[in-house]
Enzyme design. Structure first.
Site, PDB file in Angstrom:
ATOM      1  N   PHE A   1       1.090  -0.883  -0.151  1.00  0.00           N
ATOM      2  CA  PHE A   1       0.023  -0.314  -0.527  1.00  0.00           C
ATOM      3  C   PHE A   1       1.002   0.862   0.035  1.00  0.00           C
ATOM      4  O   PHE A   1       2.253   1.245   0.821  1.00  0.00           O
ATOM      5  CB  PHE A   1      -0.840  -0.002   1.381  1.00  0.00           C
TER       6      PHE A   1
ATOM      7  N   ASP B   1       2.205  -4.762   9.028  1.00  0.00           N
ATOM      8  CA  ASP B   1       1.189  -4.079   8.419  1.00  0.00           C
ATOM      9  C   ASP B   1      -0.268  -4.623   8.400  1.00  0.00           C
ATOM     10  O   ASP B   1      -0.242  -5.870   7.755  1.00  0.00           O
ATOM     11  CB  ASP B   1       1.137  -3.150   7.547  1.00  0.00           C
TER      12      ASP B   1
ATOM     13  N   TYR C   1     -10.653   2.004  10.895  1.00  0.00           N
ATOM     14  CA  TYR C   1     -12.576   1.778   9.985  1.00  0.00           C
ATOM     15  C   TYR C   1     -12.532   0.651   8.583  1.00  0.00           C
ATOM     16  O   TYR C   1     -13.251   1.226   8.389  1.00  0.00           O
ATOM     17  CB  TYR C   1     -11.745   3.312   9.024  1.00  0.00           C
ATOM     18  N   LYS C   2     -11.830  -0.690   8.611  1.00  0.00           N
ATOM     19  CA  LYS C   2     -11.969  -1.407   7.542  1.00  0.00           C
ATOM     20  C   LYS C   2     -12.575  -2.375   8.506  1.00  0.00           C
ATOM     21  O   LYS C   2     -14.136  -2.393   8.403  1.00  0.00           O
ATOM     22  CB  LYS C   2     -10.651  -1.600   7.042  1.00  0.00           C
TER      23      LYS C   2
ATOM     24  N   ARG D   1     -11.446  -5.248  -6.902  1.00  0.00           N
ATOM     25  CA  ARG D   1     -11.468  -5.842  -5.863  1.00  0.00           C
ATOM     26  C   ARG D   1     -12.867  -6.250  -4.951  1.00  0.00           C
ATOM     27  O   ARG D   1     -13.801  -4.764  -4.666  1.00  0.00           O
ATOM     28  CB  ARG D   1     -10.849  -4.981  -4.494  1.00  0.00           C
TER      29      ARG D   1
HETATM   30  C1  LIG Z   1      -5.441   1.379   4.374  1.00  0.00           C
HETATM   31  C2  LIG Z   1      -4.400   1.054   4.480  1.00  0.00           C
HETATM   32  C3  LIG Z   1      -3.093   2.367   5.039  1.00  0.00           C
HETATM   33  C4  LIG Z   1      -4.219   3.528   5.414  1.00  0.00           C
HETATM   34  O1  LIG Z   1      -3.189   4.753   6.204  1.00  0.00           O
HETATM   35  P1  LIG Z   1      -3.942   5.706   6.876  1.00  0.00           P
HETATM   36  O2  LIG Z   1      -2.957   6.269   7.503  1.00  0.00           O
HETATM   37  O3  LIG Z   1      -5.286   5.366   7.440  1.00  0.00           O
HETATM   38  O4  LIG Z   1      -4.739   6.912   5.140  1.00  0.00           O
HETATM   39  C5  LIG Z   1      -1.906   2.200   5.239  1.00  0.00           C
HETATM   40  N1  LIG Z   1      -2.056   0.687   5.137  1.00  0.00           N
HETATM   41  C6  LIG Z   1      -2.382   0.140   4.616  1.00  0.00           C
HETATM   42  C7  LIG Z   1      -1.806  -1.893   3.978  1.00  0.00           C
HETATM   43  C8  LIG Z   1      -3.540   0.010   3.945  1.00  0.00           C
HETATM   44  O5  LIG Z   1      -4.370  -0.694   3.988  1.00  0.00           O
END
Ligand SMILES: *Cc1c(COP(=O)(O)O)cnc(C)c1O
Length: 412
Positions: free
Chosen positions: A133, A201, A226-227, A371
């Site tokens: 990501f 992560d 939030y996921k 997805r």
């Molecule tokens: C959703 C996600 C993030 C989000 O980071 P934010 O700081 O909340 O915007 C980071 N890493 C991964 C792998 C994600 O899927």
């Protein structure tokens, strides 16, 4: 809906039969979802727990409106980042006092990567993954003195990059794009055998499957609120630091909330004992209230059942999309699969938009990925069958080719 299409895949009756024996079906009514929507994007923004509005109302009207500043003590605001960390800890296989809820995943990545680098003096390389990501990549870029190596660039595997200069390895437990699940125990052991520290992560695994940070010997971890956790848009993230690092770890965003005695108002920084040293500034209480409410639901959830249903949902969807002749990029082996299915299609963006227009919400990821996330607490096999049927119709009729599905919105 046609009763038994797609032709060679499982039928809607098969879906109903699977739902009839689903031990998690009771959780669906604990969420508020629009009637005309099939929601397959809970891996991007989780659904609204039914009692969250009442928790937010209480925070606003009573704790803030009536309690005012007294609520820092009387409503427990001050302890909430650590308290929510302890409530969340079982979801990531952590014994108490190693998790705090704070800031965003991006900011927490910066904190743990910096702390890990400082714990490995004499080593200066951070290894992460080209397909990560993007914020994970950007945050490693921001770690100024560190050298950066990327798995996947020039075909390099983890083994090719681990060396005497490797201080930290950062990987996603589940890949956000492909849905591939890493073997946390094996990878952590390999990294630590090379003398480096392991940062995970967990954005796409927490709440989707059991995570065992302590048992795997992970050093640090971060993840999203939030996921799959359903804490609400922009909910605070969390951070895990193993107990063995809590005495020596120092992080650079040394704000007063991570101080040993914030209200001593001392001119010098002294980190709090324990994981509280990873806090920075005043927490967003309204957002913490959303996560607080969502963790009530998780208290009643058996993660083994979540994993079993997740695999059942993804396998069922795969059988349906196989019958449609679609190409999947998500591993077929269950042990290597998170809780999503990603399909490749040359017009992926438009197909996803056409599905959304029908109320079937998935998302698009560059360059050509559709997805679909499967959240076991509120998605049923019947939902999966209906979504696949909508996909079949959108493709068969070329509905996606309509010009209105081509324009890109700012959030995809
Ligand atoms: C959703 C996600 C993030 C989000 O980071 P934010 O700081 O909340 O915007 C980071 N890493 C991964 C792998 C994600 O899927």
């Amino acid at each position: 809906m046609r009763p038994d299409s797609p032709v060679s895949g499982p039928t809607r009756a098969d879906a109903l039969a699977l739902d009839a024996v689903d031990p998690l079906t009771g959780f669906r009514e604990r969420f508020t979802l629009p009637k005309d929507v099939l929601y397959l994007d809970g891996n991007s923004l989780g659904a609204l727990p039914a009692h969250t509005p009442e928790r937010l109302r209480r925070m606003v009207e009573e704790e803030w409106g009536q309690g005012l500043i007294r609520s820092w003590n009387e409503a427990g605001w001050y302890d909430l980042p650590r308290g929510l960390g302890n409530r969340l800890a079982p979801l990531v296989g952590a014994a108490p006092d190693q998790v705090v809820v704070c800031d965003s995943t991006s900011v927490n990545l910066f904190k743990v990567l910096s702390a890990a680098l400082r714990l490995r003096p004499g080593r200066g390389t951070v290894v992460s993954e080209l397909g990560s990501f993007p914020t994970d990549l950007y945050m490693t870029e921001g770690l100024a003195p560190a050298r950066r190596l990327l798995i996947g660039r020039d075909g390099d595997a983890l083994e090719d990059l681990l060396g005497e200069d490797t201080a930290v390895v950062l990987l996603s437990h589940v890949d956000y794009r492909t849905g591939r699940l890493q073997d946390m125990a094996a990878v952590t052991a390999r990294v630590q055998a090379a003398g480096a520290l392991m940062v995970w992560d967990l954005c796409h695994s927490v709440g989707a499957l059991p995570v065992e940070l302590d048992a795997c010997g992970a050093d640090f971890a971060v993840g999203c609120g939030y996921k799959y956790l359903n804490g609400g848009p922009g909910a605070p993230a969390f951070l895990y630091a193993a107990t063995r690092h809590l005495t020596d770890a120092r992080q650079p965003l040394s704000g007063w909330f991570g101080h040993a005695a914030p209200f001593a108002m001392s001119p010098d920084y002294r980190p709090a004992d324990g994981v509280g040293r990873f806090l920075t500034g005043t927490p967003p209480l309204l957002s913490l209230a959303g996560l607080d409410a969502s963790l009530d639901v998780w208290e009643d959830v058996d993660l083994a059942s979540v994993r079993a249903k997740s695999l059942s949902l993804t396998s069922f969807f795969l059988r349906l999309t196989d019958a449609l002749g679609l190409e999947t990029v998500t591993p077929r082996a269950e042990a290597e699969r998170g809780s999503q299915i990603s399909l490749r299609h040359e017009s992926a963006y438009a197909v996803v938009q056409a599905l959304i227009a029908r109320g079937v919400i998935g998302d698009f990821r560059e360059p050509d990925i559709m997805r679909f996330g499967f959240t076991p607490l509120y998605v049923s096999h019947t939902d999966v069958w209906d979504a696949a049927e909508a996909l079949r119709q959108v493709l068969d009729t070329r509905e996606w080719a309509d010009a209105r599905f081509a324009a890109r919105a700012s959030v995809t």
